[in-house]
Design an enzyme around this catalytic site. Structure first.
Site, PDB file in Angstrom:
ATOM      1  CG  ASP A   1      -6.725  -3.015  -3.315  1.00 28.41           C
ATOM      2  OD1 ASP A   1      -7.622  -1.806  -2.764  1.00 28.41           O
ATOM      3  OD2 ASP A   1      -5.916  -3.276  -3.484  1.00 28.41           O
TER       4      ASP A   1
ATOM      5  CB  SER B   1      -1.079   0.121   1.080  1.00 27.42           C
ATOM      6  OG  SER B   1      -2.035   0.673   0.327  1.00 27.42           O
TER       7      SER B   1
ATOM      8  CG  HIS C   1      -5.603  -2.265   0.508  1.00 26.39           C
ATOM      9  ND1 HIS C   1      -5.038  -2.157  -0.324  1.00 26.39           N
ATOM     10  CD2 HIS C   1      -5.179  -1.627   1.486  1.00 26.39           C
ATOM     11  CE1 HIS C   1      -4.093  -1.485  -0.449  1.00 26.39           C
ATOM     12  NE2 HIS C   1      -3.935  -1.054   1.278  1.00 26.39           N
TER      13      HIS C   1
END
Length: 428
Positions: free
Chosen positions: A378, A296, A407
């Site tokens: 995601d 991320s 995610h």
């Protein structure tokens, strides 16, 4: 006494068993495309199958709501659609330009809502970024680094005996980054056995938290450094960081977006690259293999570090954020933090500044082997934005799809990522 112990153990196991049952819902909404790889060409017709199951059997006469369309810009919504058999197909779905298309479904069963989704690609390898490269991008970052490196690292290293193992020493460390007194903190792990070792630099995802360090990799024969980005020690309790996140550092990713020199991430990016300076200063480092990895926000920091320091020899990123901020200007899916999403007239100064802090523009300068993985589902970092970055990489690169993941990581994904990192460091 034996009976009491056995009774307590039985109670514990029963309670643990009850908690274990909450891992998934009894009712599931399954959305499936007709291509097993979830990939299509522009203009090609795709088909979704929606199934609502309970105990693995279809639920008849179930009502669903759904929305569908290009990722982040759904253009069709329907409510209270009844599936008589518990299953329905949606046909003739297509896109004319490269991108991703998502179907989100919510089923209502016994007063509870259950959701499922599926995201398919159309010519994903042809997705190109909207973000522009400022003419002085490289000059800005190299001059910023040159200026920062006039300030000594002045490292502080404290052994953490309670965290050390029989083979690894663990330290709480800090070093100066962009100005005197501004420090980056982290956890350093070094094999106890004398020798020269490869290094792995771990950069963090968004948020504020303590860190434990990567003892596992260090035990295999590597130096590891895991940093925080906020200029505070990384050994406090989570409660301390929660107060900062809800207080002075709330929405830190939006601070000073109208000033490229004062932007919150300038200090963060410089601090990450100076982490390489710190690793290279260690006498145990072998001067050969030095990788950077994160997920991320950490995926973005990996791009930054590999682009700005040629001592990095490999990079691995999981669902990298902060790519193609400007995509929203053309109503295309952007990356987290979605700076301009659904803004009719975004501030042009903020748009211009965002270009200096866009993973797409750092990716242009990466020359080392790169490994990436993410899922099409995601819902924090759009796969459109990640492919906009990936497609302009000119280095040796690998993409590993874990299609259904959001995610988060699959265990198999974690293993594949770890094994690739180990191979780069010669730890197999």
């Amino acid at each position: 006494m034996k009976r009491i112990i056995l009774l307590l153990l039985s109670v514990f196991l029963c309670v643990a068993g009850l908690y274990a049952q909450y891992n998934s819902d009894e009712v599931r909404v399954i959305v499936t495309p007709d291509h097993p790889n979830w990939d299509y060409e522009c203009g090609e017709k795709a088909e979704f199958t929606i199934r609502v199951v309970k105990s693995q059997c279809l639920v008849p006469n179930v009502a669903i709501d759904y929305e569908m369309g290009p990722l982040m810009y759904p253009d069709e919504k329907k409510e209270n659609v009844v599936l008589k058999t518990g299953e329905q197909k949606l046909h003739k779905i297509t896109m004319k330009i490269p991108g991703f298309y998502r179907l989100k479904v919510t089923a209502k069963v016994n007063g509870r809502a259950y959701s499922g989704l599926c995201t398919i690609s159309f010519d994903k390898d042809k997705i190109q970024p909207v973000t522009q490269l400022p003419s002085d991008f490289w000059e800005f970052w190299k001059s910023s680094l040159d200026e920062a490196r006039k300030i000594p690292l002045a490292p502080q290293i404290e052994l953490l005996p309670e965290r050390c193992t029989s083979t690894v020493n663990v330290y709480h460390i800090s070093y100066q980054n962009i100005r005197p007194g501004s420090r980056t903190y982290g956890i350093l792990c070094v094999p106890k056995k004398p020798g020269k070792y490869p290094a792995l630099f771990r950069v963090p995802g968004a948020g504020i938290r303590p860190y434990n360090g990567d003892i596992e990799t260090a035990s295999k024969g590597a130096i590891t450094l895991e940093i925080g980005i906020h200029g505070i020690p990384v050994t406090f309790s989570q409660d301390y960081y929660d107060k900062l996140f809800n207080g002075a550092l709330n929405s830190y990713w939006e601070m000073n977006m109208d000033n490229k020199d004062a932007n919150y991430y300038k200090r963060v990016f410089i601090g990450a690259v100076r982490g390489v300076d710190f690793i290279c200063s260690l006498p145990e480092y072998n001067g050969k293999a030095l990788g950077v990895t994160g997920s991320s926000q950490g995926g973005m920091l990996s791009l930054v570090t590999a682009a700005l320091d040629d001592r990095v020899t490999f990079i691995a990123g999981i669902h990298p954020a902060m790519c193609d901020h400007s995509a929203s200007l053309k109503k295309q899916a952007c990356g987290w933090p979605h700076y301009f999403y659904q803004q009719e007239n975004p501030d042009p100064v903020r748009v211009k500044v965002s270009q200096y802090y866009d993973g797409v523009n750092f990716a242009r300068y990466i020359k080392v082997p790169a490994w990436f993985a993410w899922g099409y589902n995601d819902d924090v970092v759009s796969p459109t934005s990640m492919f906009a970055m990936y497609n302009i990489l000119q280095c040796e690169k690998e993409f590993h799809p874990y299609l259904e993941s959001g995610h988060w990581w699959y265990w198999e994904e974690y293993q594949d990522w770890s094994n690739w990192l180990y191979r780069q460091m010669g730890l197999e």
